[in-house]
Design an enzyme around this catalytic site. Structure first.
Site, short mmCIF file in Angstrom:
data_model
loop_
_atom_site.label_atom_id
_atom_site.label_comp_id
_atom_site.label_asym_id
_atom_site.label_seq_id
_atom_site.Cartn_x
_atom_site.Cartn_y
_atom_site.Cartn_z
N HIS A 138 72.70 49.04 59.71
CA HIS A 138 72.45 50.45 59.91
C HIS A 138 73.58 50.99 60.79
O HIS A 138 74.15 50.27 61.61
CB HIS A 138 71.10 50.61 60.61
CG HIS A 138 70.58 52.00 60.77
ND1 HIS A 138 71.10 52.88 61.69
CD2 HIS A 138 69.57 52.67 60.15
CE1 HIS A 138 70.43 54.02 61.62
NE2 HIS A 138 69.50 53.93 60.69
N ASP A 215 69.01 43.56 65.56
CA ASP A 215 68.33 44.82 65.26
C ASP A 215 67.07 44.47 64.47
O ASP A 215 67.13 44.17 63.28
CB ASP A 215 69.26 45.72 64.44
CG ASP A 215 68.58 46.98 63.93
OD1 ASP A 215 67.37 47.17 64.19
OD2 ASP A 215 69.25 47.78 63.25
N GLN A 218 63.36 46.89 61.34
CA GLN A 218 62.64 46.77 60.08
C GLN A 218 61.73 45.54 60.03
O GLN A 218 61.12 45.28 58.99
CB GLN A 218 63.64 46.71 58.91
CG GLN A 218 64.44 47.98 58.72
CD GLN A 218 63.57 49.17 58.36
OE1 GLN A 218 62.44 49.02 57.87
NE2 GLN A 218 64.07 50.37 58.59
N LYS A 241 58.47 52.58 63.79
CA LYS A 241 58.51 51.70 62.62
C LYS A 241 57.44 50.61 62.68
O LYS A 241 57.39 49.74 61.81
CB LYS A 241 59.90 51.09 62.45
CG LYS A 241 60.99 52.13 62.16
CD LYS A 241 62.31 51.49 61.87
CE LYS A 241 63.45 52.49 61.82
NZ LYS A 241 63.37 53.41 60.68
N CYS A 379 71.66 55.57 56.14
CA CYS A 379 72.42 55.24 57.35
C CYS A 379 73.10 53.88 57.22
O CYS A 379 73.19 53.12 58.20
CB CYS A 379 71.54 55.29 58.59
SG CYS A 379 70.89 56.91 58.97
#
Length: 421
Positions: A138, A215, A218, A241, A379
């Site tokens: 991202h 990261d 998700q 999220k 993104c």
């Protein structure tokens, strides 16, 4: 939470058992029942999370840490209890700490800025150092590192995926050098649904002496990483999220790694003492939490984590994987549709391109049928450019989605192509 179902009874029992906890899903869009398939962008919030936040705002709202009155002390307790709950949720141990942020983007910026800005006279990153970022990222895990190399004089290296969008450990081995200081990676590519072998990749980078950054945005509503089992120095995630409030997030990491970070925000609780010419900074985590925090948001994030655990992580993971597999197979059976990362069995994301049709047109026609998806570059423009795909249509699933909604998606895409081609 007595609404939780027996997951063994039917494929959609989990979804049918929890949908009533998400009132937003009961509405109709353009006359059709809402099929909300944009969960990779933002998940919906259940009633227990809304209730926890409302309870704080109604009974305990006050600023934290410095007040001696009862409300301030209760608010402080709620904030710190939320921190402890979220640390347990991600498997943080005694050697970890959690810093509240406004989301994954701020958390990653905090790391990239904190390692490249001068602290105590010098920055961690120096000219000649190298930062490796995966090609799946991202923009929030790429652009901050681009800025970090400009500040520090370090060099940026990219671990590119293959033509199918997969990362390979042997490619990382070839990139690692004695000058590699940071390796940044996603737990799941938000544009394609690819789930890289992040455990092995993080371990390789750590063995080479690099600080590692994950990261996990998700991966927080399903397939939650266990931080204590990873060679991971920093992990970032967002509340919105994982069925929590927008504008909330966290950076959780090893204490020794967090200590390296120069603060991103100055003032408020992050100071220990101040004179007209200088200041001393507080200990972690306060040093990295300048300003009044989103206390109700922290409470909401902790309530969202509790909700996920009450439903059951393994049940959620299995349900979401089944939905993704159903969607990937159904879409791939449509002529002129190419599904990205069709093998990504652990993902909640299915992205696809249609020959000769722009994804915005597909998304618009799906919306007319009450089906919410996301279209564009998500993104992650460099990744989609690298794969030669351009923008895509993306459907993404959560615990409240159903196989009937998958069937509506597949049929809706087929009808859209009939109209548009």
């Amino acid at each position: 939470m007595h609404f939780l179902p027996d997951l063994a009874t039917a494929p959609d029992t989990l979804a049918s058992g929890v949908r009533s906890q998400f009132p937003v899903l009961a509405q109709r869009i353009h006359g059709a029942a809402l099929a909300y398939l944009d969960n990779a962008a933002t998940t919906q919030v259940p009633l227990p999370v809304l209730a926890a936040m409302r309870n704080f705002e109604v009974h305990d709202r006050a600023n934290i840490h410095r007040g001696v009155h009862a409300l301030s002390q209760r608010a402080t307790d709620a904030f710190e209890q939320a921190r402890s709950a979220l640390k347990r949720f991600v498997g943080a141990g005694a050697g970890h700490e959690l810093v509240f942020t406004s989301g994954t983007t701020e958390a990653l910026n905090l790391v990239a800025h904190g390692l490249s800005a001068a602290a105590a006279g010098s920055a961690f990153l120096q000219p000649g150092d190298e930062i490796i970022v995966s090609g799946l990222e991202h923009h929030a895990n790429l652009v901050p590192w681009q800025q970090a190399v400009r500040r520090s004089g370090a060099a940026l290296r990219v671990l590119l995926p293959d033509a199918q969008g997969r990362l390979h450990p042997e490619d990382l081995v070839r990139l690692l050098t004695p000058r590699t200081r940071v390796f940044a990676l996603t737990a799941c590519a938000n544009a394609t649904g690819e789930r890289p072998p992040f455990e092995a990749l993080l371990a390789l980078a750590a063995q080479a002496g690099a600080l590692t950054v994950l990261d996990a945005a998700q991966a927080m509503a399903h397939a939650v990483p266990n931080l204590s089992a990873l060679a991971c120095d920093f992990m970032a995630f967002s509340g919105h999220k994982m069925h929590g409030p927008m504008g909330t997030g966290a950076l959780v990491g090893r204490l020794a790694a967090l200590e390296r970070l120069a603060p991103l925000r100055y003032g408020g609780d992050m100071v220990d003492w101040v004179s007209y010419t200088d200041a001393g900074f507080a200990a972690l985590p306060s040093r990295l939490e300048g300003g009044t925090p989103h206390v109700a948001g922290a409470v909401g994030m902790a309530a969202a984590a509790a909700f996920i655990d009450a439903v059951g992580r393994s049940g959620i993971d299995a349900h979401v994987a089944a939905l993704r597999a159903h969607a990937a197979a159904g879409l791939a059976a449509i002529d002129d549709i190419t599904v990205l990362s069709p093998w990504a069995a652990e993902s909640a994301i299915v992205s696809f391109v249609a020959r000769g049709v722009h994804p915005h047109d597909i998304g618009t026609l799906l919306d007319e049928q009450g089906i919410a998806v996301r279209t564009g570059h998500h993104c992650a423009q460099p990744l989609l450019d690298h794969l030669g795909l351009g923008p895509t249509t993306r459907a993404s699933f959560a615990l409240y989605n159903t196989h009937d909604e998958v069937e509506r998606l597949v049929a809706g895409v087929a009808r859209a192509l009939e109209v548009l081609q």
